[in-house]
Design a protein around this motif. Structure first.
Motif, mmCIF file in Angstrom:
data_model
loop_
_atom_site.group_PDB
_atom_site.id
_atom_site.type_symbol
_atom_site.label_atom_id
_atom_site.label_comp_id
_atom_site.label_asym_id
_atom_site.label_seq_id
_atom_site.Cartn_x
_atom_site.Cartn_y
_atom_site.Cartn_z
ATOM 1 N N LYS A 112 4.168 -2.282 4.394
ATOM 2 C CA LYS A 112 4.999 -1.199 5.883
ATOM 3 C C LYS A 112 6.198 -1.916 5.579
ATOM 4 N N GLU A 160 5.943 2.891 4.797
ATOM 5 C CA GLU A 160 5.302 2.806 3.618
ATOM 6 C C GLU A 160 5.084 2.935 2.542
ATOM 7 N N ASP A 213 2.210 -6.837 9.410
ATOM 8 C CA ASP A 213 1.172 -5.528 9.174
ATOM 9 C C ASP A 213 0.659 -6.065 7.038
#
Length: 140
Positions: free
Chosen positions: A27, A32, A49
């Motif tokens: 991410k 993403e 993340d």
């Protein structure tokens, strides 16, 4: 034609991860990012993340890494992630992460009562890091 990636995750404490993969998902601050072999060169800042690495030995062999921000660089089938801290799912001390989460939540509440915006921000980052580690540990 190379059909695999080399994936390295490095922190100030050394190499956290070094394996071959068919795919990496991370991410970034823009969203993403999925990387496959022969992906165009890219440098992207990462969010706090998880990073998903699909290993070459099996489609079902996936490694998860809790990354606390950093930079991802893809070039010549080499994915390099440089982060302040990172942990593989198997290395996460869940009890310690839970304590860090509770401590951050307490600090946020105390800072809000004092109206200390800077401390709220710092504690919020600490909370995100703890939650990330807890979430990644659940992939075991």
């Amino acid at each position: 034609m190379e059909q695999q990636l080399t994936v390295n995750v490095v922190t100030p404490n050394g190499i956290v991860y070094d394996h071959h993969a068919t795919m990496v998902v991370a991410k970034t601050i823009s969203g993403e990012l999925g990387i496959l072999p022969r992906h165009a060169p890219i440098i992207a800042p990462l969010m706090i993340d998880e990073v998903k690495v699909r290993r070459v030995d099996s489609d079902t062999h996936v490694d998860w890494i809790a990354v606390n921000g950093g930079i991802l660089e893809m070039r010549d089938n080499l994915v390099s992630i440089v982060a302040d801290s990172a942990e593989r799912e198997r290395d996460i001390d869940v009890t310690r992460a839970e304590r860090a989460k509770m401590r951050a939540e307490r600090l946020i509440e105390e800072a809000k009562q004092r109206e200390d915006i800077d401390e709220v921000r710092r504690a919020t980052v600490a909370l995100h890091r703890a939650m990330n580690r807890i979430n990644v540990s659940k992939h075991q």
